[in-house]
Design a protein around this motif. Structure first.
Motif, short mmCIF file in Angstrom:
data_model
loop_
_atom_site.label_atom_id
_atom_site.label_comp_id
_atom_site.label_asym_id
_atom_site.label_seq_id
_atom_site.Cartn_x
_atom_site.Cartn_y
_atom_site.Cartn_z
N GLN A 62 19.07 15.98 45.83
CA GLN A 62 18.18 17.11 45.60
C GLN A 62 18.67 18.34 46.36
N VAL A 63 18.27 19.51 45.89
CA VAL A 63 18.66 20.75 46.54
C VAL A 63 17.47 21.71 46.56
N LYS A 64 17.33 22.42 47.67
CA LYS A 64 16.30 23.46 47.82
C LYS A 64 17.02 24.80 47.78
N MET A 65 16.62 25.67 46.86
CA MET A 65 17.35 26.92 46.64
C MET A 65 16.43 28.12 46.59
N ARG A 66 17.06 29.29 46.79
CA ARG A 66 16.48 30.56 46.37
C ARG A 66 17.42 31.13 45.31
N LEU A 67 16.85 31.73 44.27
CA LEU A 67 17.65 32.24 43.15
C LEU A 67 17.37 33.71 42.90
N SER A 76 13.23 36.68 37.38
CA SER A 76 12.40 35.48 37.30
C SER A 76 10.94 35.87 37.49
N SER A 77 10.05 35.31 36.71
CA SER A 77 8.62 35.67 36.76
C SER A 77 7.99 35.34 38.10
N GLU A 78 8.54 34.34 38.81
CA GLU A 78 7.97 33.92 40.08
C GLU A 78 8.63 34.62 41.28
N ALA A 79 9.71 35.31 41.07
CA ALA A 79 10.52 35.82 42.18
C ALA A 79 9.76 36.80 43.07
N ALA A 80 8.98 37.69 42.47
CA ALA A 80 8.28 38.71 43.26
C ALA A 80 7.30 38.05 44.23
N ARG A 81 6.72 36.93 43.81
CA ARG A 81 5.73 36.26 44.66
C ARG A 81 6.38 35.33 45.67
N MET A 133 15.71 40.77 48.43
CA MET A 133 16.53 41.14 47.27
C MET A 133 16.05 40.42 46.01
N ALA A 134 15.66 39.17 46.17
CA ALA A 134 15.14 38.41 45.01
C ALA A 134 13.84 39.02 44.51
N SER A 135 12.97 39.41 45.45
CA SER A 135 11.69 40.01 45.07
C SER A 135 11.90 41.34 44.34
N LEU A 136 12.91 42.09 44.75
CA LEU A 136 13.16 43.40 44.18
C LEU A 136 13.91 43.34 42.85
N TYR A 137 14.90 42.46 42.76
CA TYR A 137 15.84 42.53 41.64
C TYR A 137 15.85 41.33 40.68
N SER A 138 15.32 40.18 41.10
CA SER A 138 15.36 39.02 40.20
C SER A 138 14.39 39.20 39.05
N SER A 193 22.47 34.09 31.40
CA SER A 193 22.07 34.79 32.63
C SER A 193 23.19 34.85 33.65
N CYS A 194 22.94 35.67 34.67
CA CYS A 194 23.77 35.69 35.88
C CYS A 194 22.89 35.28 37.06
N TYR A 195 23.44 34.43 37.95
CA TYR A 195 22.67 33.92 39.08
C TYR A 195 23.41 34.19 40.39
N ILE A 196 22.61 34.32 41.45
CA ILE A 196 23.12 34.20 42.82
C ILE A 196 22.23 33.17 43.50
N VAL A 197 22.83 32.21 44.16
CA VAL A 197 22.10 31.09 44.74
C VAL A 197 22.28 31.06 46.25
N LYS A 198 21.18 30.80 46.95
CA LYS A 198 21.26 30.49 48.37
C LYS A 198 20.71 29.08 48.57
N VAL A 199 21.53 28.20 49.16
CA VAL A 199 21.11 26.82 49.39
C VAL A 199 20.36 26.75 50.72
#
Length: 375
Positions: free
Chosen positions: A232-237, A278-283, A271-276, A321-327
């Protein structure tokens, strides 16, 4: 034309002959089960036994159904054709079809290109639903023969409670039921029957089943695969869509600029809240729950496998899509410890034991009740 009509007449005659022979066979079965079915022979006319009203009711029912069945065999499909008789009640093909309808829609979509598999699974569901409806009739018959009764006030209170829980109010219920082709009275009767079945199950299947710690441990040892957890992996996207009309052509360019800022120390969550997109990113700041590595799309899976906890990927491109991932965390494949799954195992074993006890109870009901299936 005369030949065709003669053939049809012959077919109908043959099928009526079949129906009569089946009726005789059924009545022989009835006569051998007199004590358990509460049928009584009380008159003899010209050396032939005559039935009580209860027996005549079932006999007449069987005769009509089998003769109708002969017509069906000759080509007339009856929507209300009989699938099973339980004492003097019936389960119809229509009832089975109604219960199966929702599952049928799901299976039809799932196996749209596998017609043989669809037919196989539909047959299994229909068989299960026929058995479920038959069990309902057995339980309802047991309720009646045991002399139980439900006051109208109790029925009304129960139905009103279920209407509020399901529809909100009676007016909404009436409109919804009408759209489904069901009257409120029919719904009330269905809920009454459902309530009786639930109450009888609760009464006859012990709710005080005890599962010993040893049984739990034995189950854990015997089913190790059930408690294995994959990597399993826990990420921010951070996600930018390549198909968006407004930003599609710039998705890669925007992600490159975001990545540059991240390398200069910008907060990934901000940065995810501002630019992603994803519908959940801002929250959530791009945060995701634990994901199974095997469930990720190929490009993401290959990237996160190479990253250590705390590391950020380069820009990852897929077709959409294009992604940036932080593990942020990793869990290697492992088996859950017994302490973590003890309650889960206990619930599984309780369900299995209730199922076993219910099967024994239904088998007892079948032994003392007339049941006949019509394929």
């Amino acid at each position: 034309k005369d030949t065709i009509n003669t053939t049809r007449s012959t077919n109908i005659l043959n099928n009526m002959t079949w129906a009569i022979s089946q009726t005789r066979s059924l009545m022989r079965g009835l006569s051998t089960n007199v004590p358990s079915m509460a049928f009584r022979w009380n008159l003899t006319v010209s050396g032939s036994p005559a039935y009580t009203s209860s027996a005549l009711k079932v006999y007449s029912l069987i005769c009509v159904l089998l003769l109708a069945g002969s017509c069906w065999r000759a080509g007339a499909v009856l929507a209300t054709g009989i699938h099973a008789i339980v004492h003097d009640s019936v389960v119809t093909y229509e009832q089975v079809a109604t219960m199966t309808r929702q599952t049928a829609d799901v299976l039809r979509r799932q196996y749209s290109r596998q017609p043989l598999e669809f037919e196989k699974r539909m047959a299994k569901v229909q068989e299960e639903n026929l058995e479920r409806l038959t069990e309902w009739e057995l339980i309802l018959h047991e309720f009646q023969t045991a002399g139980y009764a439900m006051p109208d006030t109790a029925i009304n209170d129960m139905v009103e409670s279920r209407v509020r829980a399901t529809f909100g109010d009676r007016r909404t219920a009436a409109k919804t039921l009408q759209a489904q082709g069901m009257t409120y009275d029919k719904y009330r009767e269905l809920e009454k029957r459902r309530y009786i079945v639930e109450a009888m199950r609760s009464k006859n299947i012990s709710s005080e089943i005890m599962i010993s710690p040893q049984k739990i441990e034995n189950y854990y040892q015997a089913n190790p695969e059930k408690f294995k957890v994959e990597d399993q992996v826990k990420m921010r996207l951070i996600v930018r869509s390549k198909t968006s009309e407004s930003t599609g052509s710039n998705a890669r360019k925007i992600c490159d600029e975001i990545l540059m800022q991240l390398k200069q120390g910008a907060s990934f969550a901000e940065m995810a809240s501002l630019y992603s997109q994803s519908s959940e990113a801002a929250r959530t700041g791009g945060e995701r729950p634990w994901d199974m590595v095997s469930d990720l799309v190929t490009e993401l899976r290959e990237a996160v496998v190479k990253l250590n906890v705390g590391e950020i990927s380069d820009v990852i491109e897929t077709e959409q899509s294009c992604y940036i991932v932080k593990v942020e965390g990793k869990k290697l494949q492992h088996t859950k410890p017994l302490a973590d799954v003890r309650d889960e195992i206990e619930q599984d074993l309780l369900a299995l034991e209730r199922e076993r006890l219910e099967k024994l109870w239904i088998a007892k009901l079948k032994k003392k009740t007339f049941v006949k299936y019509f394929p």
